[in-house]
Scaffold this motif. Structure first.
Motif, PDB file in Angstrom:
ATOM      1  N   GLU A  76      -6.299   2.746   4.732  1.00  0.00           N
ATOM      2  CA  GLU A  76      -4.713   2.497   4.764  1.00  0.00           C
ATOM      3  C   GLU A  76      -4.514   1.972   5.236  1.00  0.00           C
ATOM      4  O   GLU A  76      -4.170   2.243   6.639  1.00  0.00           O
ATOM      5  CB  GLU A  76      -4.233   3.841   4.476  1.00  0.00           C
ATOM      6  N   GLY A  77      -4.337   0.666   5.531  1.00  0.00           N
ATOM      7  CA  GLY A  77      -3.633  -0.837   5.885  1.00  0.00           C
ATOM      8  C   GLY A  77      -4.955  -1.567   6.233  1.00  0.00           C
ATOM      9  O   GLY A  77      -5.334  -2.024   5.216  1.00  0.00           O
ATOM     10  N   ASP A  78      -4.118  -1.897   7.575  1.00  0.00           N
ATOM     11  CA  ASP A  78      -5.080  -3.404   7.366  1.00  0.00           C
ATOM     12  C   ASP A  78      -5.860  -3.411   8.377  1.00  0.00           C
ATOM     13  O   ASP A  78      -5.782  -2.404   9.065  1.00  0.00           O
ATOM     14  CB  ASP A  78      -4.039  -4.707   8.148  1.00  0.00           C
TER      15      ASP A  78
ATOM     16  N   GLY B 137      -6.016  -2.459   2.484  1.00  0.00           N
ATOM     17  CA  GLY B 137      -5.204  -4.242   2.742  1.00  0.00           C
ATOM     18  C   GLY B 137      -5.535  -4.955   2.916  1.00  0.00           C
ATOM     19  O   GLY B 137      -6.514  -5.111   2.884  1.00  0.00           O
ATOM     20  N   ASP B 138      -5.008  -5.434   4.268  1.00  0.00           N
ATOM     21  CA  ASP B 138      -5.974  -6.546   4.260  1.00  0.00           C
ATOM     22  C   ASP B 138      -6.946  -6.780   5.263  1.00  0.00           C
ATOM     23  O   ASP B 138      -6.962  -6.293   6.326  1.00  0.00           O
ATOM     24  CB  ASP B 138      -5.319  -7.748   4.910  1.00  0.00           C
TER      25      ASP B 138
ATOM     26  N   GLY C 145      -6.496  -6.373  -0.373  1.00  0.00           N
ATOM     27  CA  GLY C 145      -5.702  -7.195  -0.353  1.00  0.00           C
ATOM     28  C   GLY C 145      -6.736  -8.612   0.327  1.00  0.00           C
ATOM     29  O   GLY C 145      -7.546  -8.222  -1.133  1.00  0.00           O
TER      30      GLY C 145
END
Lengths: 269, 555, 299, 453
Positions: free
Chosen positions: A86-88, A106-107, A125
């Motif tokens: 969860e997140g980049d 994410g990215d 992302g």
């Protein structure tokens, strides 16, 4: 699916190397050994436990929450099981992935999936440059598996790629498929400039090219059987997230004639 | 400071000591005669252990541009062997082309105290010495390459006076700070620049008209008359080509009594029998060598695994590049001086060709009966990295081990070699000759390679072990100039070794011709081409030892 | 015993272990998939004389094929994996590669593989390329109507069964043939089997050996109605014709199932058509490791 | 060791000294035939290019060690620098503009303190390394090219401006060894705005320019590569969309005869010259190849070279190498196995061309101190950063921000002796001490800092 969840306490002050966070590696270590692993990149040890709080129980998946683009090598060497982020993520996520699934919500930074030879990487992302690309010391970039990116991919996706499939729901940057020796890159929204520079073998698929090299020869419109197989493969690998099947006919450009020229750039839509 | 090594079993062939129990005394870095009255400051009990001089590798690519090209080319070679620093040692990387410091540490940890770079291009000599300067714990030296340099080829084509050519040879040795001279694919590196793709012993260079035979004889005779101890170090024509044993036999016969050292002869001993048109020529070589006592060889043993070949032989390396693994290689034409080719390679035990190369090397060792004329090398890293020496020694000393190993290699290959029939086992004494006394004598290192009084106190103490690989890979103690630098196979102290050079006499007038040549054609001034002593000594980093040469003669 | 007036011998069909492989041939239309499949199956009757026993297992709808086009599954049986692979290579190269719009994929999914596209790809003269998708690798060979796509390998079953059979005897040659045709059609619905002889039916049942040196098999005189009286015949006086259905299958179960379906058809419709008896060919049980007892396969 | 650069150093002989065979450190060619006259601390160059003249003759401003802007003694400055290094979790050793001695000293302290090493001009060098580390190449060196080449192809680099004596020494020398082979040269420039004026004189047979825009040069090279392989080529350079395809191709716009704005016939003519050459040399200066993803341009060149070597001889020649970049890269490679961008943080060398790119690290706020060595030119000043900085710089170094600690150092080949590696990575040259100043070498200062840790 059971597994540990690592929640970042705060954004890290240095780059981290999270290559240890795979189900297999976690299974090999006790929790205290695990939390004592050095994940830092400075002279001072930065323990996993200093950065993350862990919950859950060991299993076939790992979840990383609160990830940032300073976290490198997430999911590297994964052989089986799942890593969910969860997140980049930072550089070289999914490096040398051999199986299982890395799910980045994410990215991703540069060199996403470099050296991947099997398994799947999904990115919600966008990804940086050199998706599935070559890292110094590798013979090739990606050599198998599937990378699917919902957003855009940066420049030079598939650099020196040999096998496998990169699917980009958005746009591919410039120089996609540079020095590629095999495999497939498929973008839904088009390529930037000079895709396929020094492409030896392999397939680039997309609706448009910002600027085409002179060393791609127009081979005309064709119904190419392998694309039907590719569409089916994508459907089986990605299920409802799969792209819609390719059209019956595509325009084929053969290249890069600056080298052996056995590759192809296929213009759809 | 007097050190005594008490009760060791000493193998010191230079002094005809064969496994006798002796005490060895060291004072101020040198071995001294036994003196029962002397006060011993430090005594080491080496009873039951084997004592030899520090080992000498007479042919190992440890410095210079091509090695650094190889290092750049193959980061993955290092990824698997990254070495952290300690309180006393520097960080670095190992494997086929280890970093300089690691090279020094690992050689010392194997009981080696001297190593010689055999392919220093004059144009690259400064860098080669800088790299060797960063290689601790070893004495070192370099063989300078001539034979494809335009100055020599022009001089030969113009039929320059032989004394002139000798002056040039000697000048080059001085200028590049060399101890010996090597020729690599004589004339061939130059011919390749003229798009000539092959040059056999009696084939003419397309531009200069000279032949490899001319070049070998010119340089060999020149060195002999200049009094340089080590004879011309020859990497012959046609490296790696099946059938090249004929070239090698012809080269040996061509010497007509001149001394010559044929290097990595394994790569030059290929015959063409069998369906694959590839077989061992080791028997023919060994037989002929018996008739030519003036010829010495080293083997260039191949060992299985990944390595990187690095050679001045741009012509043959370009040809071999199609077999590169990984497919990534560098070939260079260099400064009207020489060339280089760096081609990564993987020797596989199941490959017919590679297994046969392996067998040919071992055959060569086992068939050549004079250990004073054969030296133990893998042509590091071309045949294998130098860390494989203990394994190689075990293959030579342990017939059963050899047989067992043969079970794992391509069986068809062994049918084209006599290796399965060879019973010989090297003795400890012979190993000591091959790795110490022989190279020291051949290179003219007057105080290395033995443990008699007057020798530099480079001493290796091994634990006796019937597993010779284990024994030779981890010595109990290594002394460098009397300092205990390795204990139980680990570096405990770091010192710098010396650089050995030879400086045959020459007429300074040669510099007039050279100056003109450099000014007209070169991009480096002659004055800057020369490497000064200071650059090697460099603030105490190194020391230069000039080894003696015989008086210059003329024929 | 008799069922529906037809005598069923208390005997068994004796079958042999074979190596069985298969391919899926697709094309733009079912017509052309069939043409390629039929051509590839041609002269694929008996492994002894034809090198392999080849036939169509079934037709595949577009959603059953790898490329979403109509297709046909062909099975091929040989003595050994090597001979099957050699036959596959020749037949695919001559009959599928050449057929307009065709593509060719693995038709058997086993761990053990044999080459499929490994030979034909060289037809590409260096212009062939490959693509690996998932676990499969596909070769793309440029040809005059586009690309011939062929999967690199196909699976092979080393414990396949060849020579499952039933013999149908009766007193009306035309009725007998109609009955056998119906049986073959019914067997067509069984997966993983083929009936390699012409139309699935063989009239030249053979025995091992011959009076002529060099011939390894010859006519089964004991079942030749016109020799009755001349030789020691197996036939009843009213029998005027015998037809055999030979079945090869990837599994023993599939062969048994095919025999069962075939026999059921014969028993259901045979009597009015003149069928009087069903038997099976065997060699006394000494040669083949698979024995299918007719009476155990009754519906 | 003193650290002072003053115009009128007392005690220094004021007479005039002439130095011959001086090696110039100001570009990667390392021309070593300069004659320099020194009077006091001022130098006069007799036969240098503009860059060399500017470099040697630049007045040396007075410079003293500074700690946070205040003058300090060298000892104090060394102590202050050591203090900063000692407290660092991840020291960055950047700039690296110096000789081999400097590189050795930087590697030593970086190894000891777990730092990261990178050279200020790595980006250019990496355009080459990426190719070497993917496919390798066939290269030549300056002397070889000077005597042997009958075809020089200058690609995308304003060589005359960057390396002022390249033409004079390599392309148009008075004499060559093989007059019959490389006696008369064809010189081809690929790229627009390149200064071709130096490609002149009796040695030059023909000069051809293909004035492609920088970012279109790869297209021209690709076309040449295709032609030498006997492949057909199209015009390219266009935006391609499926639904507009038919129109664009049937319309056969006039530029079908152009590639990257160059007439196809001109490119074909050039490709024929490539094929006909006995010994062709493709020349580039990596820092000048600033088109996007320029390593692909280098790769394209090496592909052409490889192909031509099947039939004739051809080689690449990479120039560049300013600010001691090859010295730093070569030394780092022989000491660690890796060409810069190495971190010693774990104790062992770790190589990562992305993560240990110091320019990127500074932008992304990584590392907690920066040691910056700039001992040659004045225009590679300290990058913007918030972390404490120690600069060992030649007096007059342009600095965007004042460093925490500044220590003036001498220039190799002027203020102290040493060795540097030439741009072709084969030849290294001795650097003379011209006695201009008493400035210490950066290596000595680094060693002092390391000793003070």
């Amino acid at each position: 699916m059971s597994g540990l969840t690592f929640r970042a306490n705060s954004a890290p002050s240095e780059r981290l190397n999270l290559s240890h966070l795979t189900p297999k590696r976690i299974a090999e270590l006790s929790q205290s050994e695990l939390m004592a692993l050095n994940v830092g990149t400075t002279t001072k040890t930065l323990k996993l436990g200093d950065v993350f709080t862990v919950s859950g129980s060991a299993g076939d998946s790992v979840r990383i929450e609160g990830a940032t683009n300073r976290m490198d090598f997430v999911g590297s060497d994964l052989k089986e099981g799942t890593v969910i982020v969860e997140g980049d993520v930072g550089l070289s996520a999914g490096r040398n992935l051999r199986g299982g699934r890395l799910d980045i919500r994410g990215d991703a930074g540069a060199l996403l999936g470099s050296g991947i030879s099997g398994g799947e990487i999904l990115v919600k992302g966008s990804a940086g440059s050199l998706v599935g690309g070559l890292s110094p010391g590798d013979k090739f970039g990606m050599t198998g598996g599937l990378i699917a990116i919902d957003g855009d991919a940066g420049d030079r996706a598939g650099d020196r790629m040999r096998r496998g499939t990169i699917y980009v729901r958005g746009r591919c940057g410039s120089f996609a498929g540079s020095r590629m020796v095999g495999g497939t890159i498929w973008t839904e929204l088009g390529f930037g400039t000079d895709p396929g520079m020094l492409l030896r073998r392999g397939t680039l698929i997309g609706p448009s090219v910002e600027r085409m090299l002179p060393t791609f020869a127009d081979a005309g419109d064709h119904d190419i059987v392998i694309l039907r197989i590719l569409s089916r493969y994508m459907a089986s690998a990605l299920g409802s997230a799969a792209p819609k099947a390719l059209p019956g006919k595509v325009r084929k450009f053969a290249g890069d004639l600056a080298t052996i020229g056995k590759g192809e750039l296929l213009i759809t839509s | 400071m007097m050190i005594k090594l008490t009760g060791g079993k000493v193998y010191d062939p230079a002094n005809n000591v064969n496994g006798e129990v002796r005490d060895i005394y060291v004072r101020d870095g040198r071995i001294v005669a036994a003196d029962p009255d002397a006060r011993v400051d430090q005594e080491y009990d080496v009873r039951g252990k084997v004592v030899m001089a520090g080992a000498i590798d007479p042919h190992t690519h440890i410095g210079g541009g091509k090695v650094t090209i190889a290092r750049t080319l193959l980061p993955e070679d290092h990824f698997k062997d990254e070495v952290a620093h300690t309180e006393i040692t520097r960080a670095g990387t190992g494997y086929a082309t280890p970093s300089t410091m690691i090279t020094g540490y690992r050689y010392a940890e194997m009981g080696y105290t001297a190593a010689f770079e055999p392919a220093m291009l004059p144009a690259n000599a400064r860098q080669a010495h800088m790299e060797m300067g960063d290689t601790p714990l070893l004495d070192k030296g370099a063989f300078v390459m001539l034979g494809s340099d335009d100055f020599l080829l022009r001089s030969m084509a113009e039929k320059q006076d032989f004394e002139f050519i000798k002056d040039y040879i000697a000048w080059t040795m001085h200028a590049s700070q060399a101890i010996a001279m090597k020729v690599v694919n004589p004339g061939g590196i130059s011919a390749f620049k003229f798009n000539q793709r092959k040059l056999d012993l009696d084939e003419q260079h397309v531009h200069y008209g000279v032949t490899p035979r001319d070049i070998i004889l010119t340089l060999a005779r020149g060195l002999l008359e200049l009094g340089v101890t080590h004879p011309l170090h020859v990497h012959g024509c046609n490296l790696g080509i099946p059938g090249n044993v004929e070239t090698t036999l012809a080269t040996i016969k061509a010497t007509e009594g001149l001394p010559l050292h044929l290097t990595h002869i394994q790569f030059h001993s290929y015959a063409t029998e069998g369906d694959r048109k590839f077989s061992s020529g080791a028997v023919q070589i060994a037989e002929l060598l018996k008739k030519y006592p003036n010829i010495s060889i080293d083997v260039g043993q191949v060992m299985f695994g990944a390595t990187c070949t690095a050679s001045g032989d741009s012509m043959r390396q370009y040809n071999g590049a199609k077999n590169a693994d990984p497919k990534r290689w560098v070939v260079m034409d260099i400064e009207c001086d020489a060339g280089c080719g760096v081609v990564p390679f993987r020797y596989r035990d199941k490959s017919f060709v590679h297994a046969l190369q392996w067998a040919i090397g071992l055959e060569t060792f086992l068939l050549c009966d004079d250990p004073w004329r054969i030296f133990l090398t893998t042509d590091h890293p071309n045949g294998a990295p130098f860390y494989t020496y203990p394994h190689l020694i075990r293959l030579l000393m342990d017939r059963d081990f050899r047989r067992e190993t043969m079970l794992h290699v391509n069986p068809d290959a062994l049918m084209y070699s006599t290796l399965p029939h060879l019973e010989r086992e090297y003795t400890m004494y012979e190993v000591a000759i091959m790795t110490r006394a022989g190279p020291a004598r051949s290179l003219g290192l007057k105080d290395l390679g033995h443990v008699g009084p007057g020798a530099r106190a480079d001493i290796t103490v091994y634990n006796e072990d019937s597993n010779r690989e284990r024994m030779f890979e981890k010595p109990a103690m290594v002394f460098k100039n009397g300092d205990l630098v390795v204990r139980d196979g680990k570096v405990i102290k770091v010192v710098n070794g010396a650089t050995h050079v030879a400086r045959p006499e020459y007429n300074r007038d040669i510099e007039k011709s050279l100056k003109s040549y450099f000014d007209r054609y070169h991009t480096v001034r002659m004055e800057n081409f020369r490497l000064s002593d200071d650059e090697i000594i460099d603030g105490g980093r190194g020391e230069i030892i000039v080894q003696p040469t015989r008086a210059r003669t003329s024929s | 015993m008799k069922v529906n007036g037809i005598e069923i011998d208390d005997t068994f069909a004796e079958a042999f272990g074979m190596a069985g492989t298969g391919v899926i041939i697709t094309a733009d239309t079912m017509k052309w998939a069939r043409i390629a499949a039929v051509t590839m199956s041609g002269f694929g009757t008996s492994v002894i004389g034809a090198g392999a026993e080849v036939g169509i297992d079934r037709e595949l709808s577009p959603d059953e094929t790898p490329d979403g086009r109509p297709g046909v599954r062909v099975l091929l049986f040989g003595f050994s994996p090597e001979s099957a692979a050699a036959q596959l290579k020749t037949r695919v190269g001559q009959c599928v590669l050449t057929s307009p719009g065709s593509a060719c994929y693995a038709g058997v999914d086993t761990k053990k593989r044999i080459g499929l596209g490994q030979g034909p790809r060289f037809f590409g003269d260096g212009f062939q390329t490959s693509k690996r998708l998932g676990k499969s690798r596909y070769w793309r060979v440029p040809v005059m109507d586009g690309e011939f796509v062929i999967e690199e390998t196909t699976g092979i079953v080393t414990d396949a069964v060849g020579g499952g059979n039933i013999l149908i005897l009766g007193n009306d040659r035309v009725g007998l043939l109609e009955t056998a045709e119906a049986a073959v059609e019914a067997i067509g619905g069984v997966a993983d089997v083929i009936t390699p002889f012409p139309g699935g039916i063989v009239r030249s049942g053979s025995k091992v050996g011959s009076k002529y040196a060099g011939a390894i098999a010859s006519t089964n005189d004991a079942f030749c109605p016109t020799l009755r009286g001349r030789v020691k015949s197996e036939l009843a006086p009213d029998t005027i014709a015998v037809l055999e259905i030979v079945i090869d299958g990837l599994t023993s179960d599939s062969v048994a199932q095919a025999m069962k379906v075939g026999m059921k058809t014969v028993l259901d419709m045979g009597a009015p058509k003149g069928v009087t008896r069903i038997t099976a060919g065997n060699y006394g049980g000494k040669l083949g490791q698979y024995h299918y007892k007719l009476r155990e396969l009754l519906p | 060791m003193t650290a002072q650069a003053e115009g009128d150093r007392s005690g220094e002989p004021t007479g005039t000294h002439i130095y011959n065979n001086v090696t110039c450190p100001f570009c990667g060619l390392l021309c070593d035939d300069l004659q320099i006259t020194r009077t006091g601390s001022s130098l006069k160059v007799n036969n240098g290019c503009p860059r060399a003249t500017a470099g040697f003759q630049r007045p040396l401003p007075a410079a003293k060690p500074l700690i946070r802007g205040s003058e300090a003694s060298l000892e104090e400055a060394v102590k202050a620098a050591a203090e900063i290094v000692r407290g660092a979790k991840l020291p960055l050793y950047g700039g690296m503009a110096g000789d081999v001695g400097n590189a050795r000293a930087m590697l030593s302290i970086a190894d000891r303190t777990g730092g990261v090493v990178d050279h200020v001009l790595s980006e250019g060098q990496y355009r080459n390394f990426r190719v070497v580390q993917t496919s390798g190449w066939i290269m030549t060196t300056l002397t070889e090219a000077r005597n042997r080449a009958d075809l020089f192809v200058i690609v995308g680099s304003d060589i005359h401006k960057l390396h002022g004596r390249f033409f004079d020494r390599i392309v148009t020398p008075d004499e060559t060894m093989f007059e019959s082979l490389g006696g008369k040269r064809t010189v081809i420039f690929i790229g627009e705005g390149l200064d071709t004026s130096a490609a002149t004189g009796p040695r030059v047979k023909e000069v051809i320019t293909l004035p492609a825009a920088k970012d279109r040069i790869p297209e021209v090279l690709a076309a040449i590569s295709a032609i030498v392989r006997g492949h057909p080529i199209s015009s390219g350079g266009e935006e391609v969309k499926r639904n507009s395809l038919l129109a664009s191709f049937l319309g056969s716009s006039g530029n079908a005869d152009e590639i990257a704005g160059i007439k196809r016939a001109d490119i074909e003519k050039v490709a024929e010259k490539f094929k006909a050459a006995n010994y062709g040399v493709l020349v580039w200066s990596p820092p000048a190849l600033n088109m996007p993803e320029a390593d692909l341009t280098v790769h394209m060149m090496t592909e052409i070279v490889r192909e031509l070597n099947l039939t004739t001889r051809f080689a690449g020649l990479s120039l560049g190498g300013n600010e001691g970049a090859p010295s730093a890269a070569s030394t780092c490679t022989w000491q660690t196995g890796y060409p810069l961008r190495v971190s010693f943080a774990s104790g062992a060398p770790e190589y990562d061309a992305n993560r240990y790119n110091i320019a990127r690290m500074l932008t992304d706020g990584e590392g907690d101190m920066l040691m910056w060595v700039a001992s040659i030119g004045t225009d590679i000043g300290l990058p913007q950063t918030a972390v404490p900085t120690v600069v060992l710089g030649t007096p007059g170094l342009r600095l965007a921000q004042p460093p925490t600690v500044y220590i003036p150092v001498g220039t190799p080949g002027i203020d102290h002796s040493g060795q540097m590696v030439r741009c072709d990575n084969v030849v290294s040259l001795p650097m003379q001490n011209l006695g201009r100043s008493q400035l210490p070498s950066s290596a000595d200062v680094l060693a002092a800092i390391e000793a003070a840790l």
